[in-house]
Motif scaffolding. Structure first.
Motif, PDB file in Angstrom:
ATOM      1  N   ARG A   1      -9.495  24.596  -2.235  1.00 21.77           N
ATOM      2  CA  ARG A   1     -10.755  24.056  -1.739  1.00 21.77           C
ATOM      3  C   ARG A   1     -10.569  22.775  -0.931  1.00 21.77           C
ATOM      4  O   ARG A   1     -11.481  22.365  -0.218  1.00 21.77           O
ATOM      5  N   ASP A   2      -9.390  22.156  -1.019  1.00 22.40           N
ATOM      6  CA  ASP A   2      -9.164  20.913  -0.292  1.00 22.40           C
ATOM      7  C   ASP A   2      -8.479  21.110   1.061  1.00 22.40           C
ATOM      8  O   ASP A   2      -8.178  20.138   1.745  1.00 22.40           O
ATOM      9  N   VAL A   3      -8.189  22.358   1.425  1.00 22.73           N
ATOM     10  CA  VAL A   3      -7.566  22.645   2.724  1.00 22.73           C
ATOM     11  C   VAL A   3      -8.556  23.514   3.499  1.00 22.73           C
ATOM     12  O   VAL A   3      -8.756  24.683   3.176  1.00 22.73           O
ATOM     13  N   THR A   4      -9.160  22.943   4.515  1.00 13.85           N
ATOM     14  CA  THR A   4     -10.329  23.583   5.109  1.00 13.85           C
ATOM     15  C   THR A   4     -10.166  25.068   5.406  1.00 13.85           C
ATOM     16  O   THR A   4     -10.982  25.872   4.952  1.00 13.85           O
TER      17      THR A   4
ATOM     18  N   ASP B   1      -8.481  27.213   4.203  1.00 17.77           N
ATOM     19  CA  ASP B   1      -8.147  27.973   3.010  1.00 17.77           C
ATOM     20  C   ASP B   1      -9.289  27.933   1.987  1.00 17.77           C
ATOM     21  O   ASP B   1      -9.191  28.512   0.914  1.00 17.77           O
TER      22      ASP B   1
ATOM     23  N   ALA C   1       0.172  25.233  -6.661  1.00 20.12           N
ATOM     24  CA  ALA C   1       0.566  23.827  -6.636  1.00 20.12           C
ATOM     25  C   ALA C   1      -0.415  22.954  -7.420  1.00 20.12           C
ATOM     26  O   ALA C   1      -0.067  21.878  -7.890  1.00 20.12           O
ATOM     27  N   GLN C   2      -1.643  23.430  -7.566  1.00 24.14           N
ATOM     28  CA  GLN C   2      -2.648  22.677  -8.328  1.00 24.14           C
ATOM     29  C   GLN C   2      -2.650  23.031  -9.812  1.00 24.14           C
ATOM     30  O   GLN C   2      -3.032  22.219 -10.648  1.00 24.14           O
TER      31      GLN C   2
ATOM     32  N   ASP D   1     -14.170  23.542  10.070  1.00 21.05           N
ATOM     33  CA  ASP D   1     -14.947  23.132   8.884  1.00 21.05           C
ATOM     34  C   ASP D   1     -16.322  23.786   8.903  1.00 21.05           C
ATOM     35  O   ASP D   1     -16.785  24.348   7.903  1.00 21.05           O
TER      36      ASP D   1
END
Lengths: 287, 287, 287, 287
Positions: free
Chosen positions: C109-112, C114, C156-157, C265
């Motif tokens: 959710r922090d990589v637009t 993606d 990774a999270q 975005d």
């Protein structure tokens, strides 16, 4: 009973603090309308004289308050109706004729209950740059308002007074009107996120207290200003005082604390959309 | 005086509600340490019996509370010291030996005072997938804990109980321990954002009330659980009750309202970093 | 000409890489419909045999692609029409009968580019917890699907494979179907943000390469899965290769680079809304 | 070979497009330093005459480029070193003496690769309002720079040219210097997120093309300006052209597409912190 200065940004509540409705305050007139079908109550408080202003703790001007309990619900159709009603009052206060309008989204976008102004600006239809480049015919119209907008940030972020930023932009871009949006503090939690105040007396960003030299007012800016505000918080001290009538009961650690509903993020999002739609409707014309 | 059930998630405050410190409650022991240099007070409330649990309104277990007033300030060095102290208590409660740990960030990431858990997970050092692929030697170590993490979301977002999600993941990935992070409600606003509670009795996401069948407990999950919580809100009703001692003074529209500091976004950000650093320090070893 | 393995997650593009449309691939059938009025092209690629799967580099299954150029525009009405068309295909692939469905929002959710999956989940109508507590009559209906949802995060999270998380939740909550949403890579930038692929062959989160033991497939999960994907990026290497036909022209520093429109975005926000509306429409019934 | 106008905002790359380093361009001097220990290459391109400006496609001025490959890595210590080196160059270009500085964060905060400027402003130490209220002694100093900052937004958000906003604020608040931060386009993807350009020739927000009447320049603003930029994207057309030398190979649908690393969100966050630290160090003094 001592008269502790409870904080409210609503003229309606300043009026109520005098007690029963039939108490008359010299220099202040009040008028109420109720739209039963939509459950929208509109109260006009007109502060007519400096005496009235002193009594109310608010500058001379017209204060128009919409109370719409349904605003705190997630009902898209109802929000659209409120946008339309609000648009009519905006048009009434701003008068007719093609205009250029600078919308100022006051407050701190990173502090949820203070982010109303910045979020309203996010949803606005911005037209000034297009009209200046291609004319109103780019929109297939004969006449049309020019809309520009700025989110100036708060003093801790900018090191400047909001007034300095807005004044500079007004002098450079010469709008006919300024509309300023801000989150307000109410006295009563029952008004949170369901009340919208319009007023033509300007606004003091981040204050309520202190000197008024740098308020966003018609006098200071050189152009008329319409302020639109929604109460999103109540000072924690205020709800204690209102429950007890005794200022000594207010614990010192309540300073800087405020009362707000748990779903404030969602409410600010909805309300900001409702207000930006109202401005879009009101300004989408060369009335 | 009537005993209105004020809400608190802190065992420390449940204990205080019995009045003077020297009142003894059967089945509950209490012990306090004060680190004068760092101004950190650590209180251990041990609920030893079901009787004690009933009296306290909290399950049997060890509750360890750090009160560090400096936490509400922006002082990086102080926050680092608190991380180190907290790391020691985490290690004490979890015991020695190389382990695999699942960290669960409870709460709603879109509601600021509830976003503590999700934000803690954002800053964690996640190692499980690397160790499983390349071994601990990828980190140049002989032994090392495996850390995994999940932000399950709240029931309104998922349609599932947090317990169902965590239980499913535990059964699939077999961690030795679960650490759950959550934002709590305090009784006193003076404890907001400066108090950290550790406990080994599990946690009931989104509740405090109702049935406990689906709590995140050792019994339900099949693995030991360490809960880390920080009070970020006080129920608005509670501060009225505490100021008046009279539940009839609580206006109905205060339901669902809470009290929180204006800069709550910034505080949650700082606190979540402090806690994730503590977990990183505590788990960066094969102790 | 060497056959450099260009990366595409679209069966449609894998098919095209064989050149002219009339080349037949054994075990792969293809069928195309064009809705002229709405300018929506629907291509069905059916990979019927393991031979076909090997040739295409994709598992056996039905792949349905909607190409709707208008999706990259800001046209609310058009997006609503696409939602309705998409809803029909979702219903077609899932079959009739009241069901419980777990929607999985894959990606970071922090990589637009993606964040498509997580954003789709944000707008879903989640009903499982309400139906389980109050029955479908809470919605004034006779029958109704139960919808739950999870945003598992990326490895990774979490330190866990997406498969482990989803498998655990499926085993604990027993949905009848899984719908997984993911951002895809296309081969051609002309397909970005205007193409939607549905498929019943499952999905490999974060890969396309490597072992398939842990894919989200019907075989692995034990329940049928519908994957919905939108290409939001093209590998930078791919556009060079397509322009030159020569893999030696691909500069090494292009590894890990991707091509995406500047307003990604905004596009992801619009597309995720369109897809969540389609799922809401498709599942708001006991078909 | 045809000379297709590839887009670059870096003077360094404009210089390189002339081929071998020993080609001399009249009116342009170039000087390179290499700090081997820290692997930082500093190139000074001095455009001295209007002829040189025409040849380079950039206005007369000093352009200083730091290339530090380590910037694209997550290495806090290295980033701190780059902040310190950068601070020295900022001080060198701005000269000595106590000053008031307005920092302008250009770009769109909602478009990740364009959000560098807004994010730099988020981390700045803002002092102007404190110094004006309490004097520099509030900081325990004898002399100190006054720092203010603004995030003006882009034209589609404001309807105003950035120049109008900045000019208005400069005329109202009278800073001695303006520092403008912006995300740039590079020609080569190998420079993305690891190159920082300082220049005293001003900046044209959102352009590179068209008229320069409204650039943020010393001439237009009436105060000197230092522009700090980092290339965060490469035009997709450029990488095709560079690989093929043939503009006919650039597919039309690549217009408006750019190339960027997958982890651009994280990189922008790190880089913006590094630059704001450099400005904080450089301005935390009355040098």
């Amino acid at each position: 009973m001592d008269r502790f200065q409870v904080r409210t940004d609503l003229a309606l509540e300043a009026r109520e603090s005098f007690g029963e409705d039939h108490v008359e305050i010299r220099g202040v007139s009040i008028h109420e309308d109720y739209d039963k079908e939509r459950d929208i109550r509109v109260t006009r408080v007109h502060i007519e004289t400096e005496n009235g202003a002193k009594a109310m703790g608010k500058p001379v001007g017209e204060y128009l308050t919409l109370e719409a309990p349904g605003l705190s619900e997630e009902d898209e159709d109802y929000h659209r109706e409120v946008s339309e009603v609000l648009a009519q009052y905006i048009q009434e206060l701003m008068g007719e004729g093609e205009q250029s309008v600078l919308v100022v989204g006051l407050g701190n976008r990173d502090v949820t209950p203070d982010a109303l102004g910045p979020q309203v600006v996010n949803n606005l239809m911005i037209t000034r740059h297009i009209i200046r480049e291609y004319g109103v015919r780019a929109f297939g119209k004969e006449q049309m308002n020019q809309v520009s907008a700025i989110v100036p940030g708060v003093m801790a972020q900018t090191g400047m007074e909001t007034f300095e930023i807005v004044k500079g932009i007004v002098e450079e871009t010469h709008p006919d009107w300024v509309i300023a949006i801000d989150a307000l503090a109410a006295r009563s939690s029952k008004r949170l996120n369901r009340t919208i105040q319009l007023c033509d007396a300007g606004i003091n960003p981040g204050s309520g207290v202190g000197n008024h030299r740098n308020g966003l007012t018609r006098e200071n800016l050189g152009v008329p200003i319409l302020a639109i505000g929604v109460p999103t918080v109540v000072d924690a001290a205020t709800i204690i005082y209102d429950a007890t009538g005794d200022r000594s009961r207010i614990a010192p650690n309540l300073n800087g604390m405020f009362v707000t509903p748990k779903n404030v993020d969602e409410m600010i999002k909805r309300l900001s959309y409702t207000i930006s739609e109202a401005i879009n409707i009101a300004l989408d014309a060369g009335w």
